[in-house]
Write a protein that holds these residues in place. Structure first.
Motif, PDB file in Angstrom:
ATOM      1  N   LYS A 462       0.840  -1.216   0.000  1.00 38.09           N
ATOM      2  CA  LYS A 462       0.000   0.000   0.000  1.00 38.09           C
ATOM      3  C   LYS A 462       0.867   1.256   0.000  1.00 38.09           C
ATOM      4  CE  LYS A 462      -4.503  -1.222   1.534  1.00 38.09           C
ATOM      5  NZ  LYS A 462      -4.939  -1.006   0.161  1.00 38.09           N
ATOM      6  N   ASP A 463       0.451   2.257  -0.818  1.00 38.75           N
ATOM      7  CA  ASP A 463       1.210   3.513  -0.879  1.00 38.75           C
ATOM      8  C   ASP A 463       0.881   4.405   0.307  1.00 38.75           C
ATOM      9  OD1 ASP A 463       2.428   2.871  -3.204  1.00 38.75           O
ATOM     10  OD2 ASP A 463       0.832   3.720  -4.453  1.00 38.75           O
ATOM     11  N   TYR A 464      -0.383   4.384   0.708  1.00 40.81           N
ATOM     12  CA  TYR A 464      -0.801   5.286   1.780  1.00 40.81           C
ATOM     13  C   TYR A 464      -1.544   4.524   2.874  1.00 40.81           C
ATOM     14  CZ  TYR A 464      -3.310   8.810   4.394  1.00 40.81           C
ATOM     15  OH  TYR A 464      -3.805   9.575   5.418  1.00 40.81           O
ATOM     16  N   ILE A 465      -1.136   4.688   4.120  1.00 38.96           N
ATOM     17  CA  ILE A 465      -1.859   4.080   5.243  1.00 38.96           C
ATOM     18  C   ILE A 465      -2.049   5.145   6.323  1.00 38.96           C
ATOM     19  CG2 ILE A 465      -1.195   1.667   4.876  1.00 38.96           C
ATOM     20  CD1 ILE A 465       1.067   2.093   6.896  1.00 38.96           C
ATOM     21  N   GLU A 466      -3.058   4.964   7.132  1.00 40.13           N
ATOM     22  CA  GLU A 466      -3.373   5.996   8.127  1.00 40.13           C
ATOM     23  C   GLU A 466      -2.725   5.726   9.481  1.00 40.13           C
ATOM     24  OE1 GLU A 466      -7.615   6.325   8.169  1.00 40.13           O
ATOM     25  OE2 GLU A 466      -7.626   7.612   6.402  1.00 40.13           O
ATOM     26  N   ASP A 467      -2.198   4.530   9.671  1.00 35.92           N
ATOM     27  CA  ASP A 467      -1.562   4.198  10.946  1.00 35.92           C
ATOM     28  C   ASP A 467      -0.558   3.080  10.664  1.00 35.92           C
ATOM     29  OD1 ASP A 467      -0.957   4.087  13.587  1.00 35.92           O
ATOM     30  OD2 ASP A 467      -2.917   3.412  14.275  1.00 35.92           O
ATOM     31  N   ASP A 468       0.361   2.867  11.609  1.00 31.55           N
ATOM     32  CA  ASP A 468       1.269   1.739  11.447  1.00 31.55           C
ATOM     33  C   ASP A 468       0.456   0.454  11.400  1.00 31.55           C
ATOM     34  OD1 ASP A 468       3.252   3.555  11.696  1.00 31.55           O
ATOM     35  OD2 ASP A 468       3.897   2.944  13.695  1.00 31.55           O
ATOM     36  N   LEU A 469       0.900  -0.493  10.576  1.00 37.86           N
ATOM     37  CA  LEU A 469       0.209  -1.776  10.477  1.00 37.86           C
ATOM     38  C   LEU A 469       1.217  -2.861  10.824  1.00 37.86           C
ATOM     39  CD1 LEU A 469      -1.490  -1.187   6.982  1.00 37.86           C
ATOM     40  CD2 LEU A 469      -2.520  -0.838   9.213  1.00 37.86           C
ATOM     41  N   SER A 470       0.915  -3.664  11.833  1.00 37.61           N
ATOM     42  CA  SER A 470       1.865  -4.716  12.182  1.00 37.61           C
ATOM     43  C   SER A 470       1.137  -5.990  12.572  1.00 37.61           C
ATOM     44  CB  SER A 470       2.763  -4.251  13.336  1.00 37.61           C
ATOM     45  OG  SER A 470       1.990  -3.732  14.381  1.00 37.61           O
ATOM     46  N   LEU A 471       1.761  -7.102  12.248  1.00 44.56           N
ATOM     47  CA  LEU A 471       1.173  -8.410  12.550  1.00 44.56           C
ATOM     48  C   LEU A 471       2.297  -9.389  12.866  1.00 44.56           C
ATOM     49  CD1 LEU A 471      -1.301 -10.381  12.578  1.00 44.56           C
ATOM     50  CD2 LEU A 471      -0.900 -10.731  10.133  1.00 44.56           C
ATOM     51  N   ALA A 472       2.142 -10.101  13.972  1.00 43.07           N
ATOM     52  CA  ALA A 472       3.085 -11.162  14.313  1.00 43.07           C
ATOM     53  C   ALA A 472       2.317 -12.475  14.367  1.00 43.07           C
ATOM     54  CB  ALA A 472       3.728 -10.885  15.674  1.00 43.07           C
ATOM     55  N   HIS A 473       2.910 -13.516  13.822  1.00 40.83           N
ATOM     56  CA  HIS A 473       2.283 -14.840  13.869  1.00 40.83           C
ATOM     57  C   HIS A 473       3.256 -15.805  14.527  1.00 40.83           C
ATOM     58  CE1 HIS A 473       1.540 -18.836  11.660  1.00 40.83           C
ATOM     59  NE2 HIS A 473       0.740 -18.771  12.702  1.00 40.83           N
ATOM     60  N   ILE A 474       2.785 -16.446  15.576  1.00 45.21           N
ATOM     61  CA  ILE A 474       3.604 -17.470  16.242  1.00 45.21           C
ATOM     62  C   ILE A 474       2.779 -18.748  16.265  1.00 45.21           C
ATOM     63  CG2 ILE A 474       4.844 -18.148  18.339  1.00 45.21           C
ATOM     64  CD1 ILE A 474       4.049 -14.594  18.209  1.00 45.21           C
ATOM     65  N   ARG A 475       3.257 -19.751  15.562  1.00 46.12           N
ATOM     66  CA  ARG A 475       2.578 -21.059  15.615  1.00 46.12           C
ATOM     67  C   ARG A 475       3.387 -21.961  16.553  1.00 46.12           C
ATOM     68  NH1 ARG A 475       0.446 -23.639  10.164  1.00 46.12           N
ATOM     69  NH2 ARG A 475      -1.093 -22.006  10.554  1.00 46.12           N
ATOM     70  N   PHE A 476       2.726 -22.550  17.515  1.00 48.20           N
ATOM     71  CA  PHE A 476       3.468 -23.395  18.451  1.00 48.20           C
ATOM     72  C   PHE A 476       2.669 -24.652  18.768  1.00 48.20           C
ATOM     73  CE2 PHE A 476       0.799 -22.021  21.944  1.00 48.20           C
ATOM     74  CZ  PHE A 476       0.465 -20.720  21.609  1.00 48.20           C
ATOM     75  N   GLY A 477       3.404 -25.741  19.086  1.00 47.86           N
ATOM     76  CA  GLY A 477       2.767 -27.037  19.324  1.00 47.86           C
ATOM     77  C   GLY A 477       2.818 -27.438  20.776  1.00 47.86           C
ATOM     78  N   SER A 478       2.206 -28.584  21.094  1.00 48.87           N
ATOM     79  CA  SER A 478       2.210 -29.090  22.461  1.00 48.87           C
ATOM     80  C   SER A 478       3.574 -29.677  22.764  1.00 48.87           C
ATOM     81  CB  SER A 478       1.111 -30.125  22.633  1.00 48.87           C
ATOM     82  OG  SER A 478       1.332 -31.182  21.729  1.00 48.87           O
ATOM     83  N   ILE A 479       3.749 -30.102  24.024  1.00 49.30           N
ATOM     84  CA  ILE A 479       5.084 -30.537  24.454  1.00 49.30           C
ATOM     85  C   ILE A 479       5.593 -31.733  23.661  1.00 49.30           C
ATOM     86  CG2 ILE A 479       6.240 -31.684  26.427  1.00 49.30           C
ATOM     87  CD1 ILE A 479       5.129 -29.569  28.160  1.00 49.30           C
ATOM     88  N   GLY A 480       4.732 -32.489  23.061  1.00 52.78           N
ATOM     89  CA  GLY A 480       5.146 -33.628  22.260  1.00 52.78           C
ATOM     90  C   GLY A 480       5.970 -33.233  21.053  1.00 52.78           C
ATOM     91  N   GLY A 481       5.929 -31.960  20.636  1.00 57.52           N
ATOM     92  CA  GLY A 481       6.723 -31.511  19.492  1.00 57.52           C
ATOM     93  C   GLY A 481       5.986 -31.724  18.183  1.00 57.52           C
ATOM     94  N   THR A 482       4.832 -31.149  18.080  1.00 62.88           N
ATOM     95  CA  THR A 482       4.060 -31.270  16.849  1.00 62.88           C
ATOM     96  C   THR A 482       4.780 -30.581  15.699  1.00 62.88           C
ATOM     97  OG1 THR A 482       2.121 -31.102  18.228  1.00 62.88           O
ATOM     98  CG2 THR A 482       1.759 -30.841  15.868  1.00 62.88           C
ATOM     99  N   ASP A 483       4.720 -31.183  14.561  1.00 64.06           N
ATOM    100  CA  ASP A 483       5.303 -30.553  13.387  1.00 64.06           C
ATOM    101  C   ASP A 483       4.481 -29.316  13.040  1.00 64.06           C
ATOM    102  OD1 ASP A 483       5.882 -31.597   9.928  1.00 64.06           O
ATOM    103  OD2 ASP A 483       6.461 -29.811  11.058  1.00 64.06           O
ATOM    104  N   VAL A 484       5.109 -28.194  13.042  1.00 68.99           N
ATOM    105  CA  VAL A 484       4.339 -26.967  12.829  1.00 68.99           C
ATOM    106  C   VAL A 484       4.242 -26.586  11.361  1.00 68.99           C
ATOM    107  CG1 VAL A 484       4.784 -26.029  15.095  1.00 68.99           C
ATOM    108  CG2 VAL A 484       6.353 -25.519  13.214  1.00 68.99           C
ATOM    109  N   ASN A 485       4.910 -27.324  10.492  1.00 62.25           N
ATOM    110  CA  ASN A 485       4.844 -26.947   9.093  1.00 62.25           C
ATOM    111  C   ASN A 485       3.536 -27.411   8.489  1.00 62.25           C
ATOM    112  OD1 ASN A 485       7.425 -25.688   9.081  1.00 62.25           O
ATOM    113  ND2 ASN A 485       8.260 -27.738   9.294  1.00 62.25           N
TER     114      ASN A 485
END
Lengths: 485, 94
Positions: A462-485
């Motif tokens: 986008k060329d013009y935005i009215e405010d900062d835009l931010s997004l963080a994504h954290i995918r995490f699994g249970s203690i067993g170690g789930t494949d997150v892919n």
């Protein structure tokens, strides 16, 4: 200031020192007075002001003068300052008196008052005085671009004398700051009768660059004329350049603090921040703080200027120092106390909203503090069931010595944690009074697929935005170690 | 004292003007009531401005109350939890 604005003055005096001082005063202050030195009394009808030295004409001589000229000024010596004598002068229509050893500022004021009085009989001269009292630079050219009129503001800004610019082409002011196309476009606009707005970068007589925010109006009189009104913005431009340099430096320092994307067998972190003016108040952080312990935070500092960035850089240092052994509440408290202290001492107020999360995959829990920020979102990857990380404390920087308590959620499965700025939410929802889980899901998912890349590509382009835009994504699994892919 | 904000948006470019009109130095009553009935939007600088007013009034021992707040603006006070420290009354909605 027109060339022909002249007040005709006759000086009836042989006091050489006085004459020289008066001439110098008139020239130095550009007073439009034309002086004739004479002791003859001829043709006084054509004279606006007569200045009389009492050594040549006593009060008796005034009767020969006072009906023939508009204003008389009388030059006295110290010993003449007695009441009866001065009364006699005023009775003989003397407009003002002054001492032969005059104080320049005082005489200048008196002469300007006379110039104004005389000019008020003449509309053109009155207009001239009005335009000369405006600080902006005003110029009128003919259709050949030759300067026919400039005001005092023009002369002050350019550093030129009136006779150096009148009847001349204003190209004398040209700097190397514009292309030939710039002037062509200006002339194309005004010659077709349109008003031109823009900024000039001119060169003053002394060789300094002068930035001017200007408007040029075409005026149709008996022939086409062009009126330019320019406002000197050199100082503002200089400060802007300094701020731009500081911002560039701050941006460079800020970018060195940004975290890298991260991925292992049980957690994956990715994010983006689109700054409103290349230097915003949003910041996202992620790092590993134990074998299976991770710390992430999204903070939003109020404002989008250099001060916001400087505050942000201080807060980042607090966040980077965070260790697993420390309670989240202690970190939040430290940031809050720093900010409230800053706000007490400073003329500006800076506040922070944000979410601080500890993801502990060793003991299967997520711990968070949400300080006055829109809810963080935790979606169960399989069912898309949503748990909101709702605000649980006041935004930071308002009240000091508050205690902060975190909220703990158990982890059992694979989850998407989404942290975002309010700007991102406002980008997708006009009115976010009541946001249902379905609305959140529609923003971030296509079916069961997270739209992180799609959202990132859309917003970052986008060329013009009215405010900062931010997004963080954290995918995490249970203690067993789930494949997150 | 009740003061009605005349601006529809409380954003950084408007704040100086609002401050000039409001003139906090002249308030000598025990409470300032800001009427937000015309305000449709407030950005993060607007939040900072409210906190600045709150701090200034605190020092003088003057209370702050905000009335006639539209739902969209009220939401901002709720999220930031400023509604926990300022008396804010929901009012007209768009």
């Amino acid at each position: 200031m027109k060339k022909n604005l002249k007040i005709r003055t006759k000086l009836l005096s042989k006091n050489r020192t006085f004459n020289e001082r008066l001439t110098q005063l008139i020239q130095e202050n550009n007073i439009p007075i034309e002086i004739e030195y004479s002791i003859e009394l001829e043709a006084l009808e054509e004279i606006d002001i007569v200045i009389i030295d009492k050594n040549y004409y006593s009060t008796l001589g005034l009767s020969k003068i006072n009906n023939k000229t508009k204003y008389i000024m009388y030059l006295l010596d110290q010993e003449d300052y007695n009441f009866q004598f001065i009364k006699g002068l005023y009775e003989n229509k003397v407009f003002d008196i002054f001492h032969s050893h005059f104080i320049p500022k005082s005489l200048e004021r008196k002469l300007w008052a006379l110039v104004k009085l005389i000019s008020e009989d003449d509309t053109d001269q009155l207009l001239d005085i009005i335009l000369d009292s405006i600080e902006d630079s005003i110029a009128i050219t003919n259709d050949q671009g030759i300067l026919e009129y400039v005001n005092k503001g023009f002369l002050k800004t350019s550093g030129y004398e009136l006779n150096e610019v009148i009847d001349k082409n204003p190209r004398v002011l040209k700097s190397d700051g514009h292309t030939a196309g710039f002037y062509k476009e200006l002339w194309r606009t005004i010659t077709r009768g349109d008003i031109w707005h823009g900024n000039f970068i001119n060169l003053s007589k002394s060789g300094n660059l002068v930035y001017e925010k200007a408007t040029v109006y075409p005026i149709d009189l008996s022939s086409r004329k062009y009126l330019k009104i320019g406002h000197n913005i050199t100082k503002e431009r200089f400060l802007e350049n300094k701020v731009r340099l500081s911002m560039s430096l701050a941006k460079s320092v800020l970018s060195t603090s940004a975290p890298n994307a991260f991925q292992n067998s049980h957690i994956k972190f990715n994010y983006f921040v689109k700054y409103m003016n290349e230097l915003g108040g949003d910041f996202i952080w992620f790092n590993q703080i134990g074998k299976k312990k991770y710390f992430t935070a999204l903070i939003d500092v109020t404002g989008h200027d250099l001060s916001s960035t400087l505050i942000l850089m201080t807060i980042i240092s607090f966040i980077k120092e965070y260790k697993a052994v420390e309670a989240l509440g202690t970190l939040t408290e430290r940031i809050n106390n720093y900010l409230t202290d800053f706000n007490k001492k400073s003329d500006i107020v800076k506040l922070i909203s944000g979410i601080f999360c500890l993801i502990n995959l060793e003991n299967s829990y997520l711990e968070y503090i949400n300080a006055g920020h829109p809810s963080g979102l935790v979606f169960d990857k399989e069912t898309l069931k949503l748990t909101e990380l709702r605000r649980n404390t006041l935004l930071l920087g308002v009240r000091d010595n508050l205690s902060y308590k975190s909220i703990v959620l158990p982890i059992n499965g694979t989850f998407d944690l989404l942290l975002y700025s309010d700007g991102l939410l406002e980008h997708y929802i006009d009115n976010y009074e009541e946001i249902t889980p379905k609305i959140y899901q529609d923003i971030f998912y296509d079916g069961k697929t997270l739209k992180f890349s799609k959202i990132k590509n859309e917003l970052m382009s986008k060329d013009y935005i009215e405010d900062d835009l931010s997004l963080a994504h954290i995918r995490f699994g249970s203690i067993g170690g789930t494949d997150v892919n | 004292m009740i003061y009605q904000i005349q601006q529809e948006k409380i954003i950084s470019s408007m704040i100086n003007r609002i401050n000039q009109e409001l003139n906090l130095d002249n308030i000598d009553q025990s409470i300032l009531i800001l009427d937000f009935s015309k305000v449709n939007f407030m950005d993060s600088e607007g939040i900072s401005w409210i906190v600045d007013i709150l701090n200034t009034l605190d020092k003088k021992g003057i209370g702050l109350k905000i009335i006639n707040v539209k739902k969209e603006v009220y939401k901002i006070f709720e999220i930031t939890m400023l509604d926990t420290i300022i008396d804010i009354k929901l009012g007209i909605s768009l």
